[in-house]
Motif scaffolding. Structure first.
Motif, PDB file in Angstrom:
ATOM      1  N   GLY A 132     -30.155  12.983  -7.724  1.00 32.72           N
ATOM      2  CA  GLY A 132     -31.028  13.592  -6.732  1.00 32.72           C
ATOM      3  C   GLY A 132     -32.251  12.738  -6.479  1.00 32.72           C
ATOM      4  N   ASP A 133     -33.308  13.374  -6.028  1.00 32.06           N
ATOM      5  CA  ASP A 133     -34.556  12.667  -5.794  1.00 32.06           C
ATOM      6  C   ASP A 133     -35.143  12.183  -7.118  1.00 32.06           C
ATOM      7  OD1 ASP A 133     -34.336  13.105  -3.097  1.00 32.06           O
ATOM      8  OD2 ASP A 133     -35.618  14.880  -3.095  1.00 32.06           O
ATOM      9  N   PRO A 134     -36.035  11.190  -7.096  1.00 28.58           N
ATOM     10  CA  PRO A 134     -36.624  10.703  -8.346  1.00 28.58           C
ATOM     11  C   PRO A 134     -37.501  11.762  -8.995  1.00 28.58           C
ATOM     12  CG  PRO A 134     -37.700   9.713  -6.446  1.00 28.58           C
ATOM     13  CD  PRO A 134     -36.497  10.437  -5.922  1.00 28.58           C
ATOM     14  N   PRO A 135     -37.732  11.627 -10.299  1.00 31.24           N
ATOM     15  CA  PRO A 135     -38.629  12.579 -10.966  1.00 31.24           C
ATOM     16  C   PRO A 135     -40.012  12.572 -10.334  1.00 31.24           C
ATOM     17  CG  PRO A 135     -37.443  11.238 -12.570  1.00 31.24           C
ATOM     18  CD  PRO A 135     -37.185  10.631 -11.215  1.00 31.24           C
ATOM     19  N   GLY A 136     -40.723  13.684 -10.493  1.00 29.80           N
ATOM     20  CA  GLY A 136     -42.071  13.804  -9.951  1.00 29.80           C
ATOM     21  C   GLY A 136     -43.109  13.834 -11.057  1.00 29.80           C
ATOM     22  N   TYR A 137     -44.233  13.196 -10.804  1.00 33.11           N
ATOM     23  CA  TYR A 137     -45.340  13.177 -11.763  1.00 33.11           C
ATOM     24  C   TYR A 137     -46.031  14.540 -11.818  1.00 33.11           C
ATOM     25  CZ  TYR A 137     -50.106  12.502 -13.346  1.00 33.11           C
ATOM     26  OH  TYR A 137     -51.305  12.642 -13.987  1.00 33.11           O
ATOM     27  N   LEU A 138     -46.401  14.958 -13.042  1.00 33.48           N
ATOM     28  CA  LEU A 138     -47.131  16.211 -13.170  1.00 33.48           C
ATOM     29  C   LEU A 138     -48.336  16.091 -14.093  1.00 33.48           C
ATOM     30  CD1 LEU A 138     -47.111  19.129 -12.156  1.00 33.48           C
ATOM     31  CD2 LEU A 138     -45.857  19.753 -14.225  1.00 33.48           C
ATOM     32  N   CYS A 139     -48.153  15.541 -15.294  1.00 30.30           N
ATOM     33  CA  CYS A 139     -49.226  15.521 -16.290  1.00 30.30           C
ATOM     34  C   CYS A 139     -49.185  14.220 -17.075  1.00 30.30           C
ATOM     35  CB  CYS A 139     -49.078  16.706 -17.255  1.00 30.30           C
ATOM     36  SG  CYS A 139     -49.397  18.324 -16.507  1.00 30.30           S
ATOM     37  N   SER A 140     -50.045  14.123 -18.083  1.00 30.71           N
ATOM     38  CA  SER A 140     -50.067  12.972 -18.979  1.00 30.71           C
ATOM     39  C   SER A 140     -49.836  13.438 -20.408  1.00 30.71           C
ATOM     40  CB  SER A 140     -51.397  12.234 -18.886  1.00 30.71           C
ATOM     41  OG  SER A 140     -51.482  11.496 -17.699  1.00 30.71           O
ATOM     42  N   GLY A 141     -49.808  12.484 -21.316  1.00 29.96           N
ATOM     43  CA  GLY A 141     -49.639  12.804 -22.719  1.00 29.96           C
ATOM     44  C   GLY A 141     -49.774  11.556 -23.560  1.00 29.96           C
ATOM     45  N   SER A 142     -49.519  11.695 -24.858  1.00 28.43           N
ATOM     46  CA  SER A 142     -49.717  10.579 -25.771  1.00 28.43           C
ATOM     47  C   SER A 142     -48.589  10.496 -26.782  1.00 28.43           C
ATOM     48  CB  SER A 142     -51.067  10.719 -26.488  1.00 28.43           C
ATOM     49  OG  SER A 142     -51.164  11.968 -27.145  1.00 28.43           O
ATOM     50  N   VAL A 143     -48.350   9.290 -27.272  1.00 28.22           N
ATOM     51  CA  VAL A 143     -47.298   9.007 -28.237  1.00 28.22           C
ATOM     52  C   VAL A 143     -47.805   9.320 -29.645  1.00 28.22           C
ATOM     53  CG1 VAL A 143     -45.923   7.167 -29.278  1.00 28.22           C
ATOM     54  CG2 VAL A 143     -46.282   7.221 -26.790  1.00 28.22           C
ATOM     55  N   LEU A 144     -47.050  10.169 -30.373  1.00 28.29           N
ATOM     56  CA  LEU A 144     -47.408  10.495 -31.749  1.00 28.29           C
ATOM     57  C   LEU A 144     -46.517   9.818 -32.778  1.00 28.29           C
ATOM     58  CD1 LEU A 144     -48.305  14.306 -31.700  1.00 28.29           C
ATOM     59  CD2 LEU A 144     -49.793  12.336 -31.375  1.00 28.29           C
ATOM     60  N   SER A 145     -45.331   9.378 -32.373  1.00 24.30           N
ATOM     61  CA  SER A 145     -44.413   8.689 -33.280  1.00 24.30           C
ATOM     62  C   SER A 145     -43.390   7.947 -32.433  1.00 24.30           C
ATOM     63  CB  SER A 145     -43.719   9.681 -34.218  1.00 24.30           C
ATOM     64  OG  SER A 145     -42.700  10.391 -33.538  1.00 24.30           O
ATOM     65  N   GLU A 146     -42.398   7.359 -33.078  1.00 31.23           N
ATOM     66  CA  GLU A 146     -41.368   6.618 -32.344  1.00 31.23           C
ATOM     67  C   GLU A 146     -40.613   7.485 -31.352  1.00 31.23           C
ATOM     68  OE1 GLU A 146     -38.557   4.609 -34.781  1.00 31.23           O
ATOM     69  OE2 GLU A 146     -39.815   2.836 -35.003  1.00 31.23           O
ATOM     70  N   ARG A 147     -40.632   8.807 -31.565  1.00 32.57           N
ATOM     71  CA  ARG A 147     -39.857   9.652 -30.667  1.00 32.57           C
ATOM     72  C   ARG A 147     -40.548  10.959 -30.281  1.00 32.57           C
ATOM     73  NH1 ARG A 147     -34.656  12.198 -33.679  1.00 32.57           N
ATOM     74  NH2 ARG A 147     -34.285  12.591 -31.480  1.00 32.57           N
TER      75      ARG A 147
END
Length: 271
Positions: free
Chosen positions: A49-64
């Motif tokens: 379908g259409d590409p994903p849409g941006y909504l919010c931000s976040g941060s990396v806490l570990s490898e996954r």
């Protein structure tokens, strides 16, 4: 994403209440300075379908593990969620630029990695925004080689409050323009860097001065971290950007990341 007009309308109304997203005001391009801060994207029509849409931000806490705000996830409870750490730049935005409320949804222009599991804090309250945390569990080694954001040790947040320092803001999203008769919120589409003073601490919140000339938070980047300057320690993450009737002004509220209920939730995914 094939968003029905009514669904878009519901989201835009939601963005005007205290649980709306937020993004940096007066930020400068972050470039590669904070590769552990990424964008959160949603897809409601699946592969092809259409590409994903941006909504919010976040941060990396570990490898996954990727940390964001719970209210972002509850906007679209049935969507597929994904993440990109691409920073973008003014000449090469990673999200299609436009005006918040006029041009939503904003297509993500770079590849994103879908989460394999999404979990909202079990006692998240959308009315009070209590426990406004969610995690995306990604495929193994998704963030290999990325230095994670560190959670604050006990007592650090109160110590910062006594010193009343600035915190570093990193996120994607809109810049407010109050020059005309009606405020405009311009999504630039790349990761930005700014700062804001702490004006108070409560049991739940780190309160940020959203009127500071250093910068502030605005629409489109809830879940972005507030870092101790010069470190990877995130004391909080954005939950609101000011009063509902005047977005991107006044006092912004960032959820403390040192509270026992939040740490117990995160420990389930970090151990």
């Amino acid at each position: 994403m094939k968003l029905a007009a009514t669904l878009s309308a519901v989201l835009l109304v939601a963005l005007l209440v205290p649980s709306r997203g937020a993004a940096l005001d007066n930020g400068v391009p972050d470039g590669d300075r904070h590769p552990n801060v990424g964008l959160l994207a949603f897809d409601d029509d699946g592969p092809g379908g259409d590409p994903p849409g941006y909504l919010c931000s976040g941060s990396v806490l570990s490898e996954r593990v990727f940390l964001t705000a719970a209210h972002c996830i509850t906007f679209f409870p049935d969507a597929e969620w994904s993440v990109s750490l691409a920073p973008g730049s003014p000449s090469s935005p990673v999200v299609t630029p436009g005006l918040v409320f006029d041009d939503f949804p904003f297509a993500v222009r770079v590849p994103t990695t879908p989460a394999v599991h999404v979990a909202v804090h079990p006692t998240f309250d959308p009315e009070t925004r209590a426990h406004d945390l969610a995690v995306l569990v990604m495929p193994k080694h998704t963030f290999a080689g990325v230095k994670p954001v560190r959670l604050p040790p006990t007592g650090l947040v109160r110590h910062l409050a006594r010193r009343s320092p600035n915190v570093t803001l990193v996120g994607y999203g809109a810049d407010p323009d109050f020059a005309g008769p009606t405020p405009r919120f311009v999504l630039e589409g790349y990761r930005q860097l700014a700062a804001a003073p702490i004006t108070g601490i409560t049991q739940r919140w780190v309160e940020l001065d959203n009127t500071s000339p250093l910068g502030g938070v605005c629409l489109g980047d809830s879940g972005s971290p507030q870092l101790v300057p010069g470190t990877n320690i995130a004391v909080s993450q954005v939950s609101t950007d000011g009063p509902a009737e005047a977005p991107c002004t006044g006092t912004a509220l960032a959820h403390r990341l040192d509270r026992p209920a939040e740490r117990r939730f995160l420990a389930r995914y970090l151990d």
